[in-house]
Design an enzyme around this catalytic site. Structure first.
Site, PDB file in Angstrom:
ATOM      1  N   GLY B 112     -58.666  63.732   4.834  1.00 28.75           N
ATOM      2  CA  GLY B 112     -58.616  64.038   6.368  1.00 28.75           C
ATOM      3  C   GLY B 112     -56.829  64.586   6.128  1.00 28.75           C
ATOM      4  O   GLY B 112     -56.308  64.069   6.836  1.00 28.75           O
ATOM      5  N   CYS B 170     -58.917  72.210   1.834  1.00 27.28           N
ATOM      6  CA  CYS B 170     -59.486  70.959   2.021  1.00 27.28           C
ATOM      7  C   CYS B 170     -60.536  71.582   2.684  1.00 27.28           C
ATOM      8  O   CYS B 170     -60.574  71.986   4.779  1.00 27.28           O
ATOM      9  CB  CYS B 170     -58.386  70.713   2.269  1.00 27.28           C
ATOM     10  SG  CYS B 170     -59.421  69.035   3.048  1.00 27.28           S
ATOM     11  N   THR B 242     -63.292  70.513  -3.991  1.00 26.43           N
ATOM     12  CA  THR B 242     -64.215  69.771  -3.998  1.00 26.43           C
ATOM     13  C   THR B 242     -65.753  71.199  -3.080  1.00 26.43           C
ATOM     14  O   THR B 242     -64.644  71.736  -2.598  1.00 26.43           O
ATOM     15  CB  THR B 242     -64.350  68.853  -3.064  1.00 26.43           C
ATOM     16  OG1 THR B 242     -63.728  69.135  -1.891  1.00 26.43           O
ATOM     17  CG2 THR B 242     -63.540  67.315  -3.998  1.00 26.43           C
ATOM     18  N   GLY B 266     -66.734  64.737  -8.949  1.00 28.07           N
ATOM     19  CA  GLY B 266     -67.127  64.104  -9.547  1.00 28.07           C
ATOM     20  C   GLY B 266     -67.638  64.890 -10.859  1.00 28.07           C
ATOM     21  O   GLY B 266     -68.327  66.230 -10.484  1.00 28.07           O
TER      22      GLY B 266
END
Lengths: 301, 299
Positions: B112, B170, B242, B266
């Site tokens: 966040g 984000c 992401t 990842g």
């Protein structure tokens, strides 16, 4: 100084069912380690599990033949990472980073007062290393006046009793099922010990199980274990006005304070305590600002 | 190095057997390194806008804090450039924990954008970053265009900053005022081609620093968004942020993250990220910084 090394596994043995002790050859890490700090272990050789696993440093011992400092961790098998760790044989290499985090800060104590160490389950792990240091720092006169309370589910799961006794500590045990010594939670045992020497006992609270203990009164508490236990200990510490530090367990990602993944709500620092609203808080990182915290600053969920 | 740090690599025009715009891969770098150790000198120098990098290895924003956290563990001077964790105009506390969940070969995070705000960043973090001696790229974020512009003006006054990465992608930011878990995903700037263009253009008009727009993979057609960013004046692109994702605890039947949803990173996402880089590289000519699933590995 934080170090990343491939350390050799010296031994990895089961001490009681599901609990293992692993000894690692990592003198560079061991020399700098302080009680309450942890190492961050890459359990797998690949991407699964991806994250390292944190283990508090359990014991530092000097290997006589090679005169090297060895480091032990104590762990309970409960997930993917620890199941891989169990398979590691002596001679294998393990990628570790450490020592990490802020450990216990020893309270300066007058010689008439004694520290009490409270460990629940595998939470006893860092307290052995802490007891070593406390014993080392004590003056000859007050030597070996450390009280250790061990909490376990059953008689079979009592950990490290011998280690503490060898260090000269007075050890009391609480088992959930009463299969040995005090029956009940280790927090109840702690209260039995705190209450008689204090006028701060909660009204209406009756102590049914007298515990004989030569070390009274208690000056400070260092604890590690599951969070509900630590929360209760924090409440007792506040009630009896005893300084207290606890070592928290939290899932982490980077382990060095960069990602802000393992945060804990704490009371904001001064200068404006009066202006502070009760809801006010800041986040601290368990991996870097902890894992050891003063209980007074933790805002428990 | 901790596992969660994906390493970015700048795409350069290399003659690969499979085409001009293939992204740099590990194998290629390894081969270069081998030549290097055999005494053959190869320059790994790369340019990103006005920034000259000694090599194309960078750290992705958010994985490396403000570099000081890793100073004891990594020789920071060996990096081509450092991208900071995202800075906003005002301090942000970030999301409710748990903020990190491990998933198969990946990590789900919903931090966040916890950060101390631009003023504290300049006074505390930048001092350290400036001294490292590698180009510093500050990642900036905000809810509105005006915030990005104000941040840009403020940071452009400071010495020691080489570029700005625009975090318009984000997936974990809520409205700055609320601190409750909130699952409603607002539309990101990087999910709208017009908003992307407007924002990059507005920032471009306020600085001479190198600009890098960081795009989201959570779109139907990332090429369109990439083109908007180029049109707005972005000097390079960071691909990708992401993937929006979630995880549920089957025992409690509740989401594992405090924020309910988060972003997946990842090794699990590397093939997805790679495809995005390839796709965009076919269509645009500015450098692409590829990221997602890259790890440092010590041998």
């Amino acid at each position: 100084m934080i170090i990343q090394i491939l350390s050799k596994v010296i031994s990895n043995t089961q001490i009681v069912e599901n609990y293992f002790k692993m000894c690692l050859d990592a003198p560079a890490v061991a020399q700098k380690a302080e009680p309450g700090q942890f190492i961050y272990v890459h359990t797998s050789d690949g991407y699964q599990p991806l994250l390292r696993r944190a283990f508090s440093i359990h014991n530092i011992r000097r290997e006589k033949r090679e005169n090297r400092e060895q480091m032990e961790i104590l762990y309970k098998v409960r997930g993917e990472g620890t199941r891989i760790l169990v398979e590691k044989k002596a001679g294998e290499k393990l990628d570790i980073i450490g020592p990490l985090g802020k450990g216990f800060t020893l309270y300066p104590l007058p010689s008439t007062l004694y520290p009490v160490l409270v460990g629940g389950g595998v939470g006893i792990a860092p307290l052995v290393f802490l007891a070593q240091n406390l014993a080392k720092n004590q003056k000859p006169k007050t030597k070996n006046r450390i009280l250790v309370l061990i909490g376990a589910k059953t008689k079979k799961e009592i950990l490290c009793k011998d280690e503490f006794e060898r260090l000269g500590c007075e050890v009391k045990v609480a088992t959930d099922d009463g299969s040995q010594s005090f029956k009940g939670k280790v927090t109840e045992l702690l209260e039995e010990i705190l209450a008689p020497s204090s006028k701060l006992q909660a009204p209406g609270r009756e102590l049914k199980k007298p515990v004989t203990c030569s070390l009274q009164p208690v000056a400070c508490i260092y604890a590690c274990g599951p969070s509900p236990m630590l929360k209760e200990i924090a409440q007792l510490a506040q009630q009896y006005k005893i300084p207290c530090q606890v070592s928290l367990e939290e899932r982490m990602a980077c382990g060095v304070g960069a990602c802000r993944g393992c945060v804990l709500k704490v009371v904001p620092p001064p200068p404006s305590p009066l202006l502070r609203s009760p809801q006010d808080f800041i986040y601290k990182r368990v991996c870097k600002d902890g894992p050891v915290f003063e209980t007074g600053e933790i805002i428990w969920e | 190095m901790a596992e969660m740090n994906p390493v970015k690599k700048v795409r350069r025009d290399i003659k690969h057997p499979w085409g001009k715009s293939a992204p740099l891969d590990n194998e290629y770098l390894t081969r270069q390194a081998e030549c290097f150790s055999n005494g053959v000198k190869i320059s790994l120098e790369t340019k990103l806008g006005k920034i000259k990098l000694r090599n194309p290895v960078m750290v992705a924003s958010g994985t490396f804090g403000y570099a000081e956290e890793f100073a004891e563990l990594v020789d920071l001077k060996k990096l081509g450039a450092i991208v900071t964790k995202t800075i906003t105009l005002n301090p942000r506390k970030g999301n409710l924990p748990p903020r990190i969940v491990e998933t198969p070969c990946g990590i789900l995070n919903a931090i966040g954008l916890e950060n101390p705000g631009v003023e504290d960043f300049i006074q505390e973090k930048l001092l350290f970053l400036k001294k490292i001696g590698v180009p510093i790229i500050v990642s900036i974020g905000g809810d509105k265009i005006e915030e990005f512009v104000e941040l840009t003006r403020r940071l452009s006054k400071e010495e020691g900053i080489s570029g700005l990465e625009l975090n318009i992608s984000c997936p974990n930011v809520q409205q700055a005022t609320s601190h409750k878990p909130q699952a409603t995903s607002q539309k990101l700037i990087a999910q709208d081609e017009d908003a992307t263009y407007e924002l990059v253009k507005a920032v471009r008009e306020n600085t001479n620093l190198t600009l890098i727009a960081k795009l989201s993979p959570n779109v139907t057609d990332i090429v369109t968004i990439a083109k908007s960013a180029v049109k707005g004046g972005s000097d390079a692109l960071s691909l990708i942020n992401t993937f929006s994702a979630m995880a549920i605890d089957i025992e409690t039947r509740k989401p594992k993250l405090g924020n309910i949803i988060g972003g997946l990173s990842g090794p699990a996402i590397k093939p997805l990220a790679l495809k995005t880089v390839w796709e965009v590289a076919q269509q645009i000519d500015i450098p692409i910084i590829g990221m997602g699933g890259r790890l440092f590995e010590k041998k």
